[in-house]
Scaffold this motif. Sequence first.
Motif, PDB file in Angstrom:
ATOM      1  N   MET A 189       0.870  -0.941  -0.233  1.00 59.53           N
ATOM      2  CA  MET A 189       0.153   0.181  -0.560  1.00 59.53           C
ATOM      3  C   MET A 189       1.016   1.191   0.033  1.00 59.53           C
ATOM      4  SD  MET A 189      -2.884  -1.368   2.481  1.00 59.53           S
ATOM      5  CE  MET A 189      -3.976  -2.938   2.610  1.00 59.53           C
ATOM      6  N   CYS A 192       2.278   1.760  -2.900  1.00 57.57           N
ATOM      7  CA  CYS A 192       1.310   1.938  -4.209  1.00 57.57           C
ATOM      8  C   CYS A 192       0.681   3.409  -4.480  1.00 57.57           C
ATOM      9  CB  CYS A 192       0.012   1.559  -3.995  1.00 57.57           C
ATOM     10  SG  CYS A 192      -0.059  -0.164  -4.772  1.00 57.57           S
ATOM     11  N   THR A 193       0.849   4.592  -3.274  1.00 54.15           N
ATOM     12  CA  THR A 193       0.299   5.395  -2.561  1.00 54.15           C
ATOM     13  C   THR A 193       1.550   6.514  -3.262  1.00 54.15           C
ATOM     14  OG1 THR A 193      -0.716   4.711  -0.405  1.00 54.15           O
ATOM     15  CG2 THR A 193      -0.430   7.074  -0.724  1.00 54.15           C
ATOM     16  N   SER A 223      -6.720   3.122  -5.038  1.00 49.61           N
ATOM     17  CA  SER A 223      -7.266   2.457  -4.816  1.00 49.61           C
ATOM     18  C   SER A 223      -7.124   1.094  -5.646  1.00 49.61           C
ATOM     19  CB  SER A 223      -8.766   2.458  -3.860  1.00 49.61           C
ATOM     20  OG  SER A 223      -9.176   1.400  -3.506  1.00 49.61           O
ATOM     21  N   ILE A 226      -4.469  -0.702  -5.816  1.00 57.15           N
ATOM     22  CA  ILE A 226      -3.648  -1.488  -4.414  1.00 57.15           C
ATOM     23  C   ILE A 226      -4.552  -2.834  -4.233  1.00 57.15           C
ATOM     24  CG2 ILE A 226      -4.112  -1.457  -1.733  1.00 57.15           C
ATOM     25  CD1 ILE A 226      -3.289   1.386  -1.977  1.00 57.15           C
ATOM     26  N   HIS A 340     -12.744  -1.163  -4.585  1.00 55.25           N
ATOM     27  CA  HIS A 340     -11.778  -0.374  -4.603  1.00 55.25           C
ATOM     28  C   HIS A 340     -12.724   0.920  -4.563  1.00 55.25           C
ATOM     29  CE1 HIS A 340     -13.036   1.033  -8.585  1.00 55.25           C
ATOM     30  NE2 HIS A 340     -12.578   1.315  -8.842  1.00 55.25           N
ATOM     31  N   THR A 343     -13.378   2.223  -0.978  1.00 58.43           N
ATOM     32  CA  THR A 343     -12.280   2.223  -0.178  1.00 58.43           C
ATOM     33  C   THR A 343     -11.881   3.917  -1.017  1.00 58.43           C
ATOM     34  OG1 THR A 343     -11.819   0.764   0.193  1.00 58.43           O
ATOM     35  CG2 THR A 343      -9.951   2.413   0.863  1.00 58.43           C
ATOM     36  N   LEU A 481      -8.960  -4.493   5.868  1.00 64.25           N
ATOM     37  CA  LEU A 481      -8.836  -4.231   4.443  1.00 64.25           C
ATOM     38  C   LEU A 481      -8.518  -2.688   4.253  1.00 64.25           C
ATOM     39  CD1 LEU A 481      -6.660  -4.516   2.154  1.00 64.25           C
ATOM     40  CD2 LEU A 481      -9.241  -4.386   0.719  1.00 64.25           C
ATOM     41  N   GLU A 485      -5.896   0.535   4.545  1.00 61.08           N
ATOM     42  CA  GLU A 485      -6.106   1.166   3.383  1.00 61.08           C
ATOM     43  C   GLU A 485      -5.581   2.385   3.416  1.00 61.08           C
ATOM     44  OE1 GLU A 485      -6.805   1.171  -1.053  1.00 61.08           O
ATOM     45  OE2 GLU A 485      -7.438  -0.668   0.193  1.00 61.08           O
ATOM     46  N   ILE A 489      -2.825   5.746   3.152  1.00 62.38           N
ATOM     47  CA  ILE A 489      -2.503   6.334   2.212  1.00 62.38           C
ATOM     48  C   ILE A 489      -2.727   7.724   2.874  1.00 62.38           C
ATOM     49  CG2 ILE A 489      -4.969   7.786   0.743  1.00 62.38           C
ATOM     50  CD1 ILE A 489      -5.639   4.505   0.305  1.00 62.38           C
TER      51      ILE A 489
END
Length: 528
Positions: A189, A192-193, A223, A226, A340, A343, A481, A485, A489
Amino acid sequence: MEAEPVMAVVVVKTVVAFFLGGLVLYFLYLYESMVLKPRRLRSNLQKQGIRGPSPSILLGNIPEIKKIQLEARSRTPPNGNLSDVVSIAHDWPFTVLSHLLQWRNEYGPMFVYGMGNIQFFCITDAEMVKEVSVYTSLNLGRPTYLSKEHGPLLGQGIISSSGPIWAHQKKIIAPEFYLDKVKGMVSLMVDCTTSMLRIWENRLKNEGGVADIKVDEDLRSLSGDIISRACFGSSYSQGEQIFSKLRTLQKLMSNRIIGIPFLRFIPTKNNIDIWRLEKEIHAMILKVVKQRTEVADGKDLLQMILDGAKFYGGVDSPSLGITRDKFIVDNCKNIYFAGHETTAITAAWILMLLAAYPAWQTRVREEVQEICKGGVPDAEMLRSMKVLTMVIQETLRLYPPGVFVSRKALQDIQLKDILVPKGMHVQVPISILHQDTDLWGPDAHQFNPGRFENGVLGACKLPQAFIPFGVGTRICVGQHLAMIELKVILSLILTKFCFALSPTYRHSPAFKLVVQPEHGINLQVERV
């Protein structure tokens, strides 16, 4: 020779008789499903003191709903700038769910109404919601309209199925989202962020240090990246077309009116577009599956779904009413969509609220900086972020991604002193419960994360009234999750950037299967 014309006449008469008989049976079926059955269900609850608005034949209370919502929108002033967002309170349910609030005032905290031939037993009483949450029998399942009217998007995946199919799906999917497993995804995570934040940094350089960013779009991509990497072993770029088509399909599905039989079969432009997208998404997901079967790659969620599909032996399973391919595709669609979209939208609402309330933005940033000390967060650091947790919980209270907890009585069931008849839909409007002043206090429509300082027990008179992830055995399997997440983020964004609402921002929560900003969320972003 004369016998042939006679025989032909007999055949014609027989065909006509069968046709007329079938037509009569069809109209009897329609009369039963559209008039008699809804009337029986309503009558059953009315005898127990549950009242509601009088429905019309075929449409139920749909015309009245549209009229009430139109009147509510006409009374609501448009919003656009920071002062509007702070001053009007976050009471969007008074517009979006105005019909339910009006009927609650007229008929009490429990009432019955109809959407076409679907009858809803609507519950806004927290004690009765508690009863729903502790009811564990499979006799209280998912509404059939999720797999029918919303079938192109949800099919019979874990979100929309009931009974043995759902039990089998939960057994496969839920372990992949246990807390210990999700903690192992934190570094992914972070990576990706960080990639998304590099793009923001470049925009700031190119635009003189301040950029106007539509954050909900970027957060959807993030999202999606992720969930793709964590659950499907691929990057967002590989599944970008699937996400894009699911998003378009979601918009089209939100235009459908549930409860009117056969409406989804009429070849309107909206339906034709839905059918086309459903076929395209189905083919694209099976292509991803084919690539996975050719190159085995670890034990992620996709592999678990493929292994679970072996339960069907590679052929149709009439006893469960679902094919192997459909089992795989529907569950992939459910994870792609729920994993996705909800979130990303929640993260966007949080950034909007922190932009509108800069004092809370500062508090969260200071907490993150103190805990991370200039580094990136790990699972233990995330657990220590109390102020950030409060902000996330308050956002989920004001802007829960799901509007309703929806169930269907698959058999007669008892909820406290109410016998809910087989076929009745049980509906809990989450946002109405979340903004009930009797439960949350006079500031229930205001953004006040401090109410969660002592957890949910300290925030609300009845903790069962806080249900952003649903209730009972059907509670969202991905809640761990989602929470981790969101923390990853937001902590990384707050470490690098500060932000305010853009002058172009229009506050417009809308129900499009989830609660989302109709015109997006534009923020002015700059480096800390």
